[in-house]
Each structure stands twice: as C-alpha cells, then as structure tokens.
Write an enzyme that holds these catalytic residues in place. Structure first.
Site, PDB file in Angstrom:
ATOM      1  N   GLY B 103       0.846  -1.181   0.000  1.00 38.50           N
ATOM      2  CA  GLY B 103       0.000   0.000   0.000  1.00 38.50           C
ATOM      3  C   GLY B 103       0.877   1.223   0.000  1.00 38.50           C
ATOM      4  O   GLY B 103       1.998   1.178   0.486  1.00 38.50           O
ATOM      5  N   CYS B 104       0.403   2.315  -0.580  1.00 35.63           N
ATOM      6  CA  CYS B 104       1.201   3.530  -0.545  1.00 35.63           C
ATOM      7  C   CYS B 104       1.013   4.178   0.813  1.00 35.63           C
ATOM      8  O   CYS B 104       0.044   3.925   1.497  1.00 35.63           O
ATOM      9  CB  CYS B 104       0.781   4.482  -1.631  1.00 35.63           C
ATOM     10  SG  CYS B 104       0.989   3.731  -3.238  1.00 35.63           S
ATOM     11  N   ILE B 105       1.974   4.995   1.183  1.00 39.36           N
ATOM     12  CA  ILE B 105       1.969   5.546   2.526  1.00 39.36           C
ATOM     13  C   ILE B 105       1.271   6.911   2.527  1.00 39.36           C
ATOM     14  O   ILE B 105       1.576   7.729   1.698  1.00 39.36           O
ATOM     15  CB  ILE B 105       3.400   5.701   3.059  1.00 39.36           C
ATOM     16  CG1 ILE B 105       4.144   4.379   2.897  1.00 39.36           C
ATOM     17  CG2 ILE B 105       3.392   6.137   4.500  1.00 39.36           C
ATOM     18  CD1 ILE B 105       5.623   4.549   2.728  1.00 39.36           C
TER      19      ILE B 105
END
Ligand code: FAD
Lengths: 421, 105
Positions: B103-105
């Site tokens: 997942g992107c942060i």
C-alpha cells in the site's frame, strides 16, 4: 566548460535542490537552470486552512524567482518532453535545453477528470477539492454557507500528497462546526480506499481513536468509481454508496503529463523511476528525481523533499566528478497533523520505522503521536521554516536528513522506554 | 504464521492467507486458494489477471495496485471488480501466491 544542471519544476523540491547545488558548486563548475511553467510558488500546506477561513490563498503565494539564489536561472516555460538518449529537454515554444545532469521535480498533478462524474454536474457547487487554490477558496464559501446535512471527505485512491491532510480536514471541520454551534446538525464522514485511517498500525490506532472521539464516521476499503453530484452520492466499484450533501474529494494523483511523452522516464502513473536510496535513475545515471515526482515508497510531502535534498545534492556532486553516488536516503518523513482546538500531533518515520510514540528530535522535544499545543505551534512555525529555511536549502538546526532513533519508543525495547542513544 | 494445505502441499500463509513464499505456488494451488477467497471457478479472464500479477511481481518485486492493474492489464477497473468483488489487487495477489501489494503511505 561548466556542466549544465537542469532542474524541472520550481516548487518545493526543485527550489531547494537548485539553491543547495548553487551553494555547493562554483559557477565555473556548473550552470544551474530551473524550468517552471509559471512564477507563482504556492505554500501548499496552507491550503488546508483556507476552507475554514484560517488562511487566504493570496497570502500563500510568492514569486518563484525570488526564492532562487542569484546564479540560478529560471526559465518560465512548460516542459514538453525529455529525450533521455539525447540528454535534452524540449520546452513549449520549441526551445531545447541540453543537460549534463537532470533533476526531475515537477511534482504530482491532480486528475479529477479520471473519476467518473467528479468534474460533471455539481463540481465546484457541492463537490469540491481543497488540494488546489481555486478549489480551496470555493470550498471556503460553500462551508461558510453550510447549515446542516452530511459532509463527506473522500480519498479516491493512493498515492496522494500529504496523506494525513484529509484527516486533518476532518478534525478541523469538527472544530469549525462546533465553533459555529452546528456540529449536531452535521454528519462528518471520512471515506478511504485503505483498510484504516492510516497505513501503519501504531499511527492508525491513534488516528482512528481521534476520529471516533470527534464523532467522524469512517468508511474503509471504499474505492470510489463514480461521483454523482446531482444525486449526492459516491458509488464504489463494488457497488456500495455513500450519500452526501457536500463532498470534499481528494482526486487521483499522477505525475506531470510530459513524463508520459518521455519514453523511459516514468512508470504507469507518470512518476519517475529512481532508486529509493540514491534517488538516481537506474537506467540513466545522470537523471535524478525528488519530491512528489519521484516514484519511491515515501509519503508525498514537503518534508521528504527537504530531507532527500541533502542526499540528492551529494550524489549529483559525485556523479559530476565521475564517481558513484554514495549518499543514501532513508525515507525520512516528518508531518504535523493538525487536530483542531489549537492542537496537533507529530509523526516522524522512514522506510524501516513506522511512526512511533516518543519525542522529536530527541529525548527532549516535541511529543510524537500525541496531541499537544506545542505541536500546533510547530505546524504554524512550519510556514516560516518553509520560506526561510527549507526553500533556501538550509538544514534545520538539530534535525538531520536521517530519521533520529533517539527519543522514539521502539516496541521491542518495552513500551515505555524511549531510545536514548 | 499458519499452515494451509493447497493441492496436497503444506504451505505457510500470513494472517490474511497470503503465501509466505511465492516460489511454492503452483497453478493447481491457485484454484484452491481462489475457492478460499470466495471464487468458485477461475475463468480465462481471472487467469489473465492472475498471470499478469505474477509477471509484474517477477519483474518489479511487488504486485500492482488496482489502479495500475486497470491501466496496464488490459482489464478495466469495472471488470476487475466483477471478477474479484472483494478487491481485485488483494484477491488476485493472494490467488497468484504473491505478497499483498504494498500500500502507498
Ligand atoms: C492540501 C495540502 C497539504 C499539504 N500539507 C503538507 C504538510 O503539512 N507538510 C508537508 O511536508 N507537505 C505537505 N503537503 C505536500 C507538499 O506541498 C508537497 O509534497 C511538496 O510541495 C512537493 O514538492 P515538489 O517540488 O515535489 O512539487 P511542487 O512543489 O508541487 O512543485 C512542482 C512544480 O513543477 C511545476 N511543473 C509541473 N509540470 C510542469 C511542466 N510540464 N513544465 C514546467 N513546470 C511544471 C509546477 O508548476 C510546480 O511548481 C501538502 C500538500 C497539499 C496539497
């Protein structure tokens, strides 16, 4: 002959890199050229405050050229494409700029048109974004006129700039509506494609707790497929619906459009593929990327551009000298999270370490992951630091590029003990 | 960590059922993982996505997100959700035996 370093984009990352390079390299060593399509530098973190009347767009904008040191040239043109093989940048109007080193710092663009219906009927009437100046200003009017109903804050998909900003928006909205004594008449809903308020467990726990305390309903794993302005509803790809009277949407983000027109430069979303530690392109050693434009697994935040700047400049100097890049970026990110009522939280993390409790930048300092007035003052002070320390390319006293481990409570060391060395 | 049995093999899986070691995966296992994930039979369209996930993982070390899948797999996001109603990137990654897309942060 002097080398030519071309920096694409004169925003946060481009400006601070150009200024750091100018101080580092003599004029006989390097000519430094920054390209940007306009001369308006926006302090983007300030956009969060505009919808609540706490800031005005005009006060957030300064001329770009005034932020650049003498000896840095600003070319006011849009970038059309980059030819990596020829080491040339083509600008609008046909000018071609050759480079010895290229630094891509053109940030991220908002792509509201990529979501069905988002820019259709209702856009800028009951569907807004605060992620650009025009949207933030229009939203201020809409919120001032809002009396009752459902306000839905929605993130369409990651990555976005400053992933905590939509949460901050919810916290400030709660504060704002209470101050106007209409909080009971308004439902606040936060809609996210993620499975929690934040991706990292400790921080997610803290922020989810705050949302609950403030009575913000959270809808998770909602991938917005369609925004139906007239019908007042968000529809997800898996067929769920969230009704709204006022929608505050953070649209899809992608890299600048010219990246797609430049074969080999970017990934599927237009972000520039570079090594997450050296910030250098793997296929073209003379190409670097910084800030939101970089396809690296960090948050897209100004603080990241600041910390990465020091590393990038070091590596550009190495490459100009014919050496390998040796400086390494650890993914350091530092964000204040405004939580309303003159309080804020602070998070500090990197590729390896998730946001933890403790203090920053050391055992004595600002409390991490905890609401405090001191952090709110920190958030306000960030604007001054931005113009006077970050953009000129100075280091913040006591805060290095690498994430400090001192002061943080590492879980394996026992919950209450902060690392002191 | 727990152990699951797919196609007669014991494999380590994480709390969400993702294989710990992508190299243990076989096409026979995929059919059974799919059933666990609520998909009774894998159609040719499902396989197109699963194979694409594996190829991307081999090339990049991480599986694509839904948005990237929609742009690059030749299957639109709408169709992806019809194929994998509980979340295309996550479900297809699990069936393909690769880790949950970062997942992107
Ligand atoms: C609402 C909001 C709140 C935020 N809050 C925070 C915060 O609290 N803390 C924090 O650290 N960060 C925050 N950020 C994020 C921060 O503003 C960005 O991460 C940072 O500005 C990124 O810098 P950059 O140089 O990569 O991109 P930018 O500063 O956006 O600069 C990119 C530049 O490239 C130029 N450009 C683009 N395409 C072209 C082209 N084709 N030709 C020429 N020029 C081009 C643009 O004009 C622009 O000047 C926030 C952002 C938003 C939107």
């Amino acid at each position: 002959m002097a080398n030519r370093i071309v920096v694409l984009g004169g925003g946060t990352g481009g400006t601070l890199v150009a200024n750091r390079l100018r101080r580092r390299l003599g004029r006989a060593e390097a000519e430094i050229v920054v390209v940007d399509e306009d001369d308006r530098h926006v302090y983007q973190p300030g956009l969060l405050f505009v919808p609540f009347g706490l800031a005005h767009v005009d006060d957030l904008v300064r001329p770009r050229h005034a932020q650049l040191h003498t000896g840095v040239d600003l070319v006011e043109r849009a970038v059309e494409s980059v030819d990596l093989a020829a080491r040339e940048v083509r600008l609008a109007g046909g000018t071609v700029l050759a480079y010895d080193v290229l630094v891509v710092a053109t940030g991220a663009v908002l792509q509201p048109e990529e979501t069905d219906g988002l820019t259709g009927p209702g856009w800028m009437e009951r569907v807004f974004t605060f992620y650009d100046p025009a949207g933030a200003a229009a939203l201020a009017d809409a919120i001032a006129a809002f009396e009752r109903g459902r306000i839905v804050v929605s993130v369409v998909d990651m990555p976005i700039k400053c992933p905590v900003a939509p949460l901050e928006f919810c916290f400030l909205a709660d504060w704002y509506l209470r101050r106007r004594k209409i909080r009971d008449a308004v439902d606040l809903v936060f809609v996210t494609p993620l499975d929690g308020a934040f991706t990292k467990p400790v921080c997610n726990h803290e922020l989810s707790g705050l949302l609950r305390e403030k009575g913000v309903e959270v809808v998770t794993e909602f991938s917005t497929g369609t925004v139906d302005g007239p019908g007042g509803r968000l529809v997800s790809y898996d067929g769920r619906e969230v009704a709204f009277d006022l929608a505050v949407v953070v649209p899809l983000h992608g890299g600048a459009k010219y990246v797609e027109r430049s074969p080999g430069l970017g990934d599927e979303l237009g972000f520039v593929t570079v090594d997450e530690h050296t910030l250098q392109s793997r296929s073209h050693p003379e190409v670097f990327a910084i800030g939101d434009a970089a396809g690296i697994p960090t948050s897209k935040a100004g603080s990241v551009a600041h910390f990465a700047g020091e590393v990038l400049v070091e590596n550009v100097v190495h490459v100009l000298a014919g050496a390998e890049p040796t400086a390494s970026f650890d993914g350091h990110t530092n964000c204040f999270i405004e939580s309303g009522f003159d309080k804020a939280l602070l998070i500090d993390f990197n590729y390896e370490t998730e946001p933890l409790r403790g203090h920053f930048p050391s055992v004595v300092g600002l409390p991490l992951l905890r609401e405090s007035r001191l952090n709110h003052l920190g958030k306000l002070a960030f604007e001054w630091l931005y113009w006077h320390v970050l953009l000129p390319g100075h280091d913040i006293p006591g805060v290095g590029a690498a994430m400090p481990e001192r002061g943080k409570s590492f879980p394996e060391r026992g919950r209450a003990r902060e690392r002191v060395r | 960590m727990t152990t699951a049995t797919y196609a007669g093999h014991d494999v380590e899986v994480d709390g969400e059922g993702f294989l710990e070691d992508p190299s243990e995966w076989t096409r026979e296992m995929a059919t059974e993982i799919a059933r666990d994930a609520g998909i009774e039979t894998l159609s040719a369209e499902h396989w197109k996505v699963v194979d694409f996930m594996r190829a991307q993982y081999a090339e990049k070390g991480t599986g694509p997100t839904v948005r990237v899948l929609g742009k690059t797999s030749g299957v639109s996001i709408k169709e992806l959700y019809e194929l994998f109603p509980k979340g295309p990137a996550k479900t297809a990654a699990r069936i393909a035996g690769i880790p949950k897309p970062r997942g992107c942060i």
